[in-house]
Design a protein around this motif. Structure first.
Motif, PDB file in Angstrom:
ATOM      1  N   ASP A  63      43.451  53.334  44.277  1.00 46.51           N
ATOM      2  CA  ASP A  63      43.433  51.894  44.002  1.00 46.51           C
ATOM      3  C   ASP A  63      44.775  51.428  43.450  1.00 46.51           C
ATOM      4  O   ASP A  63      45.256  50.333  43.786  1.00 46.51           O
ATOM      5  CB  ASP A  63      42.324  51.566  42.996  1.00 46.51           C
ATOM      6  N   LEU A  64      45.388  52.251  42.594  1.00 42.33           N
ATOM      7  CA  LEU A  64      46.681  51.873  42.026  1.00 42.33           C
ATOM      8  C   LEU A  64      47.745  51.757  43.117  1.00 42.33           C
ATOM      9  O   LEU A  64      48.535  50.795  43.130  1.00 42.33           O
ATOM     10  CB  LEU A  64      47.106  52.913  40.989  1.00 42.33           C
ATOM     11  N   ILE A  68      49.849  48.389  44.000  1.00 39.96           N
ATOM     12  CA  ILE A  68      51.316  48.351  43.968  1.00 39.96           C
ATOM     13  C   ILE A  68      51.856  47.738  45.253  1.00 39.96           C
ATOM     14  O   ILE A  68      52.731  46.853  45.224  1.00 39.96           O
ATOM     15  CB  ILE A  68      51.883  49.769  43.754  1.00 39.96           C
ATOM     16  N   CYS A  69      51.350  48.180  46.389  1.00 40.84           N
ATOM     17  CA  CYS A  69      51.811  47.640  47.663  1.00 40.84           C
ATOM     18  C   CYS A  69      51.513  46.146  47.780  1.00 40.84           C
ATOM     19  O   CYS A  69      52.345  45.366  48.270  1.00 40.84           O
ATOM     20  CB  CYS A  69      51.165  48.394  48.816  1.00 40.84           C
ATOM     21  N   ALA A  70      50.330  45.750  47.311  1.00 43.60           N
ATOM     22  CA  ALA A  70      49.979  44.331  47.364  1.00 43.60           C
ATOM     23  C   ALA A  70      50.894  43.508  46.468  1.00 43.60           C
ATOM     24  O   ALA A  70      51.302  42.393  46.828  1.00 43.60           O
ATOM     25  CB  ALA A  70      48.524  44.141  46.965  1.00 43.60           C
ATOM     26  N   GLU A  71      51.256  44.047  45.318  1.00 50.32           N
ATOM     27  CA  GLU A  71      52.113  43.319  44.383  1.00 50.32           C
ATOM     28  C   GLU A  71      53.517  43.165  44.943  1.00 50.32           C
ATOM     29  O   GLU A  71      54.136  42.109  44.821  1.00 50.32           O
ATOM     30  CB  GLU A  71      52.151  44.065  43.036  1.00 50.32           C
ATOM     31  N   VAL A  72      54.026  44.232  45.551  1.00 52.98           N
ATOM     32  CA  VAL A  72      55.363  44.178  46.149  1.00 52.98           C
ATOM     33  C   VAL A  72      55.329  43.437  47.485  1.00 52.98           C
ATOM     34  O   VAL A  72      56.362  43.011  47.992  1.00 52.98           O
ATOM     35  CB  VAL A  72      55.923  45.604  46.330  1.00 52.98           C
ATOM     36  N   ASP A  73      54.122  43.290  48.047  1.00 55.69           N
ATOM     37  CA  ASP A  73      53.901  42.599  49.320  1.00 55.69           C
ATOM     38  C   ASP A  73      54.543  43.364  50.478  1.00 55.69           C
ATOM     39  O   ASP A  73      55.343  42.816  51.248  1.00 55.69           O
ATOM     40  CB  ASP A  73      54.445  41.166  49.258  1.00 55.69           C
ATOM     41  N   TRP A 239      58.610  47.920  38.997  1.00 51.70           N
ATOM     42  CA  TRP A 239      58.423  46.466  38.929  1.00 51.70           C
ATOM     43  C   TRP A 239      56.941  46.122  39.084  1.00 51.70           C
ATOM     44  O   TRP A 239      56.399  45.303  38.339  1.00 51.70           O
ATOM     45  CB  TRP A 239      59.253  45.799  40.022  1.00 51.70           C
ATOM     46  N   ALA A 240      56.286  46.760  40.044  1.00 49.75           N
ATOM     47  CA  ALA A 240      54.870  46.485  40.275  1.00 49.75           C
ATOM     48  C   ALA A 240      54.017  46.909  39.084  1.00 49.75           C
ATOM     49  O   ALA A 240      53.052  46.227  38.721  1.00 49.75           O
ATOM     50  CB  ALA A 240      54.401  47.184  41.546  1.00 49.75           C
ATOM     51  N   LEU A 241      54.352  48.041  38.468  1.00 43.35           N
ATOM     52  CA  LEU A 241      53.578  48.495  37.311  1.00 43.35           C
ATOM     53  C   LEU A 241      53.644  47.495  36.165  1.00 43.35           C
ATOM     54  O   LEU A 241      52.639  47.257  35.471  1.00 43.35           O
ATOM     55  CB  LEU A 241      54.081  49.870  36.844  1.00 43.35           C
TER      56      LEU A 241
END
Length: 263
Positions: A63-64, A68-73, A239-241
């Protein structure tokens, strides 16, 4: 004296929920340098990364990685490798990042870089349920505390609480079962493993006192591994974290996968 030293040594960042991300990382997202992240993991480390009854990869780390991928897009893939092959697969460019708890040892540091810590692993005391409210470090002076023989947590007890009688066991499970049967007064060890045991033993026992973070003894904690020199991927993950911590997503994942919190 040892009790006094231990009281002052309690770290200020011991908190109910994990908060470890470096806020300075919020400024370092590399623009247009990370088109996708290929995550590698292993299929055999529940509740972090494992396969469900349908063979699907699930867990906290899975899930993490997706968050992360979704946050960085960016596009995201997650591929499972056997533990003894995962690090070499990363080194051979089979993926961009490994989310599987690879330790930050000097040997691994020669091959890889690491993200900031997203989950530290404290040591904690466990006692019988009716002893939690009155628990105190000075009160351990005439108690018997179970530890795993030869563990870092046994070293912690020897260093900071030499007056306390340690009772050594071959495994954490044996030590916790001794607490359950009443043959010892408390247990001290890895809080995450104790939390798994408490999932099935909440009527008996629970965490008592504070969480103790000692990276030099208990390990640095969980990070995401990237090939050495791959700064764009590492910076994007860091950055995503930060973003996931600030928007509460890390707390949500922690509470979902660890119903008995160990912080």
């Amino acid at each position: 004296m040892a009790f006094a030293l231990l009281a002052f040594a309690t770290p200020a960042f011991a908190q109910l929920l994990p908060q470890h991300a470096d806020p300075d990382a919020r400024e370092i997202l590399p623009a247009n340098q990370v088109p996708a992240i290929r995550f590698l993991t292993t299929p055999d480390f529940p509740p972090f990364n494992f396969r469900d009854s349908n063979g699907e990869l699930i867990g906290f780390n899975i899930d993490l990685a997706r968050r992360i991928c979704a946050e960085v897009d960016v596009a995201c893939t997650i591929q499972a490798w056997p533990w003894d092959q995962a690090a070499n697969a990363l080194a051979d460019s089979q993926g961009d990042a490994l989310v599987a708890g690879l330790a930050m040892t000097p040997e691994n540091g020669e091959r890889f870089d690491f993200s900031s810590v997203y989950l530290a692993l404290p040591g904690r005391f466990v006692t019988a349920a009716d002893a939690i409210e009155g628990f105190s470090l000075p009160g351990l002076a005439d108690k018997r505390v179970a530890v795993r023989t030869g563990s870092a947590h046994a070293q912690f007890m020897t260093r900071y609480l030499p007056e306390v009688e340690q009772v050594g066991f071959d495994s954490e499970l044996d030590a916790l079962e001794a607490l359950k049967t009443g043959s010892v007064d408390a247990y001290f060890g890895d809080a995450m493993r104790a939390a798994f045991w408490l999932n099935d033993n909440l009527n008996c026992c629970g965490f008592a006192g504070d969480a103790y973070f000692r990276p030099n003894l208990f390990g640095e904690g969980l990070t995401i591994t990237v090939p050495a020199g791959n700064d764009p991927i590492r910076h994007a993950i860091d950055w995503a974290l930060v973003r996931l911590e600030e928007n509460g997503a890390l707390d949500e994942l922690y509470l979902r996968w660890f119903p008995v919190g160990f912080y």
